[in-house]
Design a protein around this motif. Structure first.
Motif, PDB file in Angstrom:
ATOM      1  N   LYS A  81      36.256  43.306  42.264  1.00 16.32           N
ATOM      2  CA  LYS A  81      35.939  41.879  42.315  1.00 16.32           C
ATOM      3  C   LYS A  81      36.395  41.168  41.041  1.00 16.32           C
ATOM      4  O   LYS A  81      36.820  40.011  41.090  1.00 16.32           O
ATOM      5  CB  LYS A  81      34.437  41.666  42.522  1.00 16.32           C
ATOM      6  N   ASP A  82      36.325  41.863  39.888  1.00 19.69           N
ATOM      7  CA  ASP A  82      36.756  41.246  38.631  1.00 19.69           C
ATOM      8  C   ASP A  82      38.273  41.121  38.568  1.00 19.69           C
ATOM      9  O   ASP A  82      38.811  40.162  38.001  1.00 19.69           O
ATOM     10  CB  ASP A  82      36.239  42.060  37.442  1.00 19.69           C
ATOM     11  N   VAL A  83      38.984  42.106  39.156  1.00 20.30           N
ATOM     12  CA  VAL A  83      40.442  42.015  39.216  1.00 20.30           C
ATOM     13  C   VAL A  83      40.853  40.833  40.089  1.00 20.30           C
ATOM     14  O   VAL A  83      41.758  40.059  39.742  1.00 20.30           O
ATOM     15  CB  VAL A  83      41.045  43.323  39.765  1.00 20.30           C
ATOM     16  N   GLU A  84      40.182  40.680  41.235  1.00 20.76           N
ATOM     17  CA  GLU A  84      40.524  39.574  42.137  1.00 20.76           C
ATOM     18  C   GLU A  84      40.178  38.231  41.514  1.00 20.76           C
ATOM     19  O   GLU A  84      40.914  37.256  41.687  1.00 20.76           O
ATOM     20  CB  GLU A  84      39.801  39.768  43.465  1.00 20.76           C
ATOM     21  N   ASN A  85      39.074  38.178  40.772  1.00 22.04           N
ATOM     22  CA  ASN A  85      38.735  36.933  40.072  1.00 22.04           C
ATOM     23  C   ASN A  85      39.785  36.588  39.033  1.00 22.04           C
ATOM     24  O   ASN A  85      40.155  35.422  38.848  1.00 22.04           O
ATOM     25  CB  ASN A  85      37.362  37.059  39.399  1.00 22.04           C
ATOM     26  N   TYR A  86      40.287  37.613  38.350  1.00 23.02           N
ATOM     27  CA  TYR A  86      41.326  37.400  37.336  1.00 23.02           C
ATOM     28  C   TYR A  86      42.585  36.827  37.982  1.00 23.02           C
ATOM     29  O   TYR A  86      43.213  35.899  37.460  1.00 23.02           O
ATOM     30  CB  TYR A  86      41.629  38.721  36.640  1.00 23.02           C
ATOM     31  N   LYS A  87      42.956  37.389  39.147  1.00 22.37           N
ATOM     32  CA  LYS A  87      44.139  36.894  39.854  1.00 22.37           C
ATOM     33  C   LYS A  87      43.952  35.449  40.287  1.00 22.37           C
ATOM     34  O   LYS A  87      44.869  34.632  40.193  1.00 22.37           O
ATOM     35  CB  LYS A  87      44.428  37.775  41.068  1.00 22.37           C
ATOM     36  N   LYS A  88      42.756  35.145  40.774  1.00 18.07           N
ATOM     37  CA  LYS A  88      42.490  33.784  41.246  1.00 18.07           C
ATOM     38  C   LYS A  88      42.576  32.757  40.125  1.00 18.07           C
ATOM     39  O   LYS A  88      42.922  31.596  40.346  1.00 18.07           O
ATOM     40  CB  LYS A  88      41.110  33.724  41.899  1.00 18.07           C
ATOM     41  N   GLN A  89      42.250  33.175  38.916  1.00 19.25           N
ATOM     42  CA  GLN A  89      42.303  32.249  37.785  1.00 19.25           C
ATOM     43  C   GLN A  89      43.736  31.885  37.410  1.00 19.25           C
ATOM     44  O   GLN A  89      43.970  30.978  36.623  1.00 19.25           O
ATOM     45  CB  GLN A  89      41.599  32.852  36.571  1.00 19.25           C
ATOM     46  N   GLY A  90      44.681  32.621  37.956  1.00 16.00           N
ATOM     47  CA  GLY A  90      46.080  32.298  37.700  1.00 16.00           C
ATOM     48  C   GLY A  90      46.631  32.882  36.418  1.00 16.00           C
ATOM     49  O   GLY A  90      47.773  32.616  36.041  1.00 16.00           O
ATOM     50  N   LYS A  91      45.840  33.711  35.754  1.00 19.07           N
ATOM     51  CA  LYS A  91      46.309  34.252  34.484  1.00 19.07           C
ATOM     52  C   LYS A  91      47.474  35.210  34.662  1.00 19.07           C
ATOM     53  O   LYS A  91      48.340  35.309  33.800  1.00 19.07           O
ATOM     54  CB  LYS A  91      45.166  34.969  33.767  1.00 19.07           C
ATOM     55  N   ILE A  92      47.471  35.940  35.774  1.00 18.81           N
ATOM     56  CA  ILE A  92      48.542  36.906  35.956  1.00 18.81           C
ATOM     57  C   ILE A  92      49.895  36.234  36.070  1.00 18.81           C
ATOM     58  O   ILE A  92      50.917  36.767  35.661  1.00 18.81           O
ATOM     59  CB  ILE A  92      48.262  37.784  37.195  1.00 18.81           C
TER      60      ILE A  92
END
Length: 326
Positions: free
Chosen positions: A47-58
């Motif tokens: 869930k934290d990986v998906e949240n990170y992706k959603k934030q657009g940081k990747i």
């Protein structure tokens, strides 16, 4: 199975985010990606990986558009940071290795302590991008699994056409089983490729250029199945683990991937469909250099094969054989 129950290793996170493992550790160190320890091992919740992706940081991490020209990362430094640039990387004492299977991480560990070895920098990309990087001189090794449905052979036709005029050697690593991920006990009674176009099935796909996507598209072509009828064909993810997790959470009914990952995710079953050949491509001009001879020596060693055998889902009967010079 909820997202909170799915924990990932840094290697698995790097595969999902398509960044180097070292970058994952840096994100954890900076507090940008939550993590915790289980004994001596680091784990990250899905869930934290998906949240990170959603934030657009990747998107920032994988793009150089925000980097001033005078700070542009090039050469081996680019490899360390997980970037590809326009600069040709020489075959020095550092290796850039393209591919996503865990056996490449094991190979990197062996190379790190081999007397003629080197430090390896892993770039978690699919087969097409890996071959392109090798052709462009931005990587030293590329691991691929590309099936030609017309000829029913793996890899050789793709190396010949995606690396035109570039002599290359294909070395066998392992055979793996590809198949469907379905919910535990297969409640929708999925059996084969024809189930993809059922109206009650939601599919999740791999990205274009990955060996798994090529396998799917080749079978659709052979069976004359209309991809537009597949509910979810255009919904993509970037690793077997992410897709298996989506099926376990009920976000999809069906995904295509290798058997090994199905053993890591609770709540799913695996339907075997096709044994695939996972192989490494090296430029022929590098084959006699000590560093690349070290790669061959490791792959052919009983220690390396024994460690892979312990992981399961690998057929190692041809491991280390040169299958073609293209």
């Amino acid at each position: 199975m909820s997202k909170e129950e799915v924990s990932l290793t840094p290697e698995e996170v790097s595969g999902i985010l398509k960044i180097a493992k070292n970058t994952v550790y840096e994100l954890i160190k900076r507090g940008e990606l939550p993590a915790y320890r289980v004994g001596r091992k680091i784990r990250v919740d899905l869930k934290d990986v998906e949240n990170y992706k959603k934030q657009g940081k990747i998107n920032e991490l994988l793009s150089e558009s925000h980097i001033p020209q005078h700070q542009k990362i090039t050469g081996n430094l680019a490899a360390k940071k997980g970037f590809f640039t326009d600069e040709i990387i020489p075959a020095s004492q550092e290796l850039v290795v393209c591919g996503q299977d865990v056996l490449l991480d094991i190979l990197a560990r062996y190379l790190d302590r081999h007397p003629n070895g080197a430090r390896s920098f892993r770039h978690h990309v699919g087969s097409f991008p890996g071959l392109l990087a090798l052709y462009q001189g931005k990587a030293h090794l590329a691991a691929i699994h590309l099936w030609d449905g017309e000829k029913d052979i793996y890899n050789i036709p793709y190396v010949r056409h995606l690396m035109p005029g570039t002599p290359a050697v294909i070395i066998h690593l392992a055979c793996r089983m590809q198949g469907f991920y379905v919910a535990r006990n297969n409640p929708k009674h999925i059996k084969d490729w024809h189930d993809l176009i059922r109206t009650d099935i939601v599919f999740i796909n791999r990205e274009r250029g990955s060996g798994t996507r090529v396998l799917l598209d080749e079978h659709l072509h052979r069976l004359k199945l209309d991809r537009q009828l597949i509910n979810g064909y255009d919904k993509e993810d970037y690793s077997h683990l992410a897709m298996a997790s989506a099926v376990a959470r009920g976000e999809a009914d069906l995904a295509l991937g290798n058997e090994k990952v199905s053993l890591q995710v609770r709540g799913i079953d695996f339907i075997p469909l096709q044994k695939e050949r996972y192989e490494m491509v090296i430029r022929k001009e590098n084959m006699e250099k000590p560093l690349f001879q070290a790669v061959l020596e490791i792959i052919r060693s009983s220690e390396f094969k024994s460690e892979l055998q312990g992981l399961g889902d690998y057929d190692l009967n041809e491991t280390g054989l040169i299958v073609a010079e293209v």
